[in-house]
Design an enzyme around this catalytic site. Structure first.
Site, PDB file in Angstrom:
ATOM      1  N   SER A 156       0.847  -1.192   0.000  1.00 15.14           N
ATOM      2  CA  SER A 156       0.000   0.000   0.000  1.00 15.14           C
ATOM      3  C   SER A 156       0.877   1.234   0.000  1.00 15.14           C
ATOM      4  O   SER A 156       2.106   1.145   0.054  1.00 15.14           O
ATOM      5  CB  SER A 156      -0.906   0.005   1.235  1.00 15.14           C
ATOM      6  OG  SER A 156      -0.126   0.052   2.418  1.00 15.14           O
ATOM      7  N   SER A 158       1.610   3.243  -2.307  1.00 14.47           N
ATOM      8  CA  SER A 158       2.427   3.358  -3.525  1.00 14.47           C
ATOM      9  C   SER A 158       3.860   2.868  -3.328  1.00 14.47           C
ATOM     10  O   SER A 158       4.742   3.195  -4.121  1.00 14.47           O
ATOM     11  CB  SER A 158       2.444   4.808  -4.050  1.00 14.47           C
ATOM     12  OG  SER A 158       1.167   5.184  -4.495  1.00 14.47           O
ATOM     13  N   ARG A 280     -10.716  -0.802   3.708  1.00 19.42           N
ATOM     14  CA  ARG A 280     -10.544  -0.045   4.965  1.00 19.42           C
ATOM     15  C   ARG A 280     -10.624   1.437   4.604  1.00 19.42           C
ATOM     16  O   ARG A 280     -10.655   1.821   3.440  1.00 19.42           O
ATOM     17  CB  ARG A 280      -9.213  -0.375   5.643  1.00 19.42           C
ATOM     18  CG  ARG A 280      -8.011  -0.518   4.710  1.00 19.42           C
ATOM     19  CD  ARG A 280      -7.374   0.796   4.391  1.00 19.42           C
ATOM     20  NE  ARG A 280      -6.262   0.666   3.446  1.00 19.42           N
ATOM     21  CZ  ARG A 280      -5.868   1.629   2.639  1.00 19.42           C
ATOM     22  NH1 ARG A 280      -6.522   2.770   2.591  1.00 19.42           N
ATOM     23  NH2 ARG A 280      -4.848   1.474   1.823  1.00 19.42           N
TER      24      ARG A 280
END
Length: 406
Positions: A156, A158, A280
């Site tokens: 996550s 990037s 999320r």
């Protein structure tokens, strides 16, 4: 006096203070379980309870939570990081607490599996291949056609994500990912993906309701470092409907629908294409933007859901909120940041947050670790919010001295 039940936060990250505050407002006792509580400065600053524990060890977490439950009674468990959200789901299931189902979370965090599920449901996704070697990456890129994006199949923020526009960039980033430049928690699996070009948006969802759709601007390629976010995005009625409908299609395809989700899109020549489904909430400053724009406090409503209370997703205002990320412009040692107080005092500025302190060594990674802070503005319309934001950012300056350590 009634004893407060515990609300367990697995790792803190930048949304940690908001969850702790929400728990306290709901009469709960927030406790953070973290592999390194000192990383989360707000814990010491606000005198919060934290326990040092290996948050990658499910058995250890179950044992610790069992002890906490015997002492305090646990009202709910959550976490804001991708790396722990599957663990959160398993803990909730173990203790019979409200929470997301583990299997869809697991499917989501394998980006290749996620894309396969979406494609099978007829949802538009970029052309993609999975690769485990340099030869696989090279042949996959040739099949898809340059430019392509290389990214770890799990991750996550990037981290490890880069646009490769030619064979040299492809070889360079392949070497980075496979030869020690990227930290893998499991054997390397690289997603080779078509570069879907067009404006980027994301939808924020609670349950099966799209709360808002935001627009994202990135910094310079080949990296994907968020520069600015506008909430809500300027969309036509048709564009809004298509993104909203597609968001709910994604939830059904993967089996989500409990609690928060965040879905990223590119609006291409063929319409919206799904880039990623995250089961999320987005990290800060996204929850603050949503709250300012429409009045829905996603953190508080998620906390209510996690303890089995009824939530309230009713919108109470309509304005435009915008955030500008403060991103380091060079590597080195941070000497100072000035102008924060002046920027904070501007009418329309809602928050200025700085993550770094003087003498911090800055090493840019081309991902969300490059953020030094952010500025948030809000006003009745997009143009005004952007102008307020521009004026505030111009007041903030910093000095970074090149250093051999960096």
């Amino acid at each position: 006096m009634t004893k407060r039940r515990a609300f367990i936060l697995i790792e803190g990250h930048r949304s940690g203070p908001l969850y702790a505050q929400a728990a306290q407002r709901l009469g709960l006792y927030p406790i953070t379980l973290s592999s390194d509580p000192s990383r989360h400065g707000y814990i010491a600053a606000e005198g919060l309870h934290a326990i040092c524990i290996d948050t990658s060890n499910l058995d250890a977490l179950i044992h610790e939570c069992s002890q906490l439950h015997a002492i305090h009674g646990i009202a709910g468990i959550t976490g804001g990081l991708d790396s722990v959200y599957l663990t959160v789901a398993k803990l909730c299931r173990h203790f019979g607490l409200p929470g997301p189902a583990p299997f869809p979370i697991e499917q989501c965090y394998d980006k290749f599996s996620q894309r396969q599920l979406l494609a099978q449901a007829g949802i538009p996704v970029p052309a993609h291949r999975i690769a485990t070697s340099a030869a696989d990456i090279e042949s996959s890129a040739a099949e898809i056609g340059l430019p392509v994006i290389l990214k770890p199949a799990a991750g996550s923020g990037s981290w490890g994500v880069r646009l490769c526009r030619n064979v040299d960039e492809l070889a360079e980033h392949t070497n980075h990912l496979l030869e020690g430049g990227h930290l893998w928690r499991s054997p390397p699996r690289v997603l080779v993906e078509e570069f879907a070009q067009g404006p980027q948006y994301y939808s924020d969802i609670m349950g099966n309701e799209v709360i808002e759709i935001c627009a994202i601007d990135f910094g310079p390629l080949p990296h994907f470092v968020v520069r600015q976010v506008i909430c809500p995005a300027l969309l036509t009625t048709d564009q809004h409907k298509k993104i909203s409908d597609l968001s709910l299609d994604c939830l059904r395809a993967i089996g989500l629908g409990w609690g928060p989700a965040n879905i990223e899109f590119r609006w291409t020549k063929r319409g919206p294409v799904v880039i990623e489904v995250n089961p999320r909430l987005s990290g800060v400053p996204d929850p603050q933007l949503i709250h300012l724009a429409c009045g829905v406090d996603l953190i508080t409503e998620h906390t209510k859901l996690a303890i089995g209370h009824e939530w309230n997703l009713r919108k109470t205002r309509s304005q435009t909120a915008a955030a500008r990320m403060l991103v380091a412009d060079r590597d080195g040692v941070l000497n100072w940041i000035h102008g924060v107080a002046n920027a904070t005092e501007l009418p329309g500025i809602k928050e200025v947050k700085i993550f770094v302190t003087p003498n911090t060594v800055i090493v840019r990674k081309g991902d969300d670790r490059d953020f030094m802070g952010y500025v948030i503005a809000a006003s009745p319309n997009p143009a005004q919010s952007e102008e307020i934001l521009r004026r505030a950012v111009e007041l903030i300056a910093w000095s970074i001295t090149p250093d051999s350590i960096a």
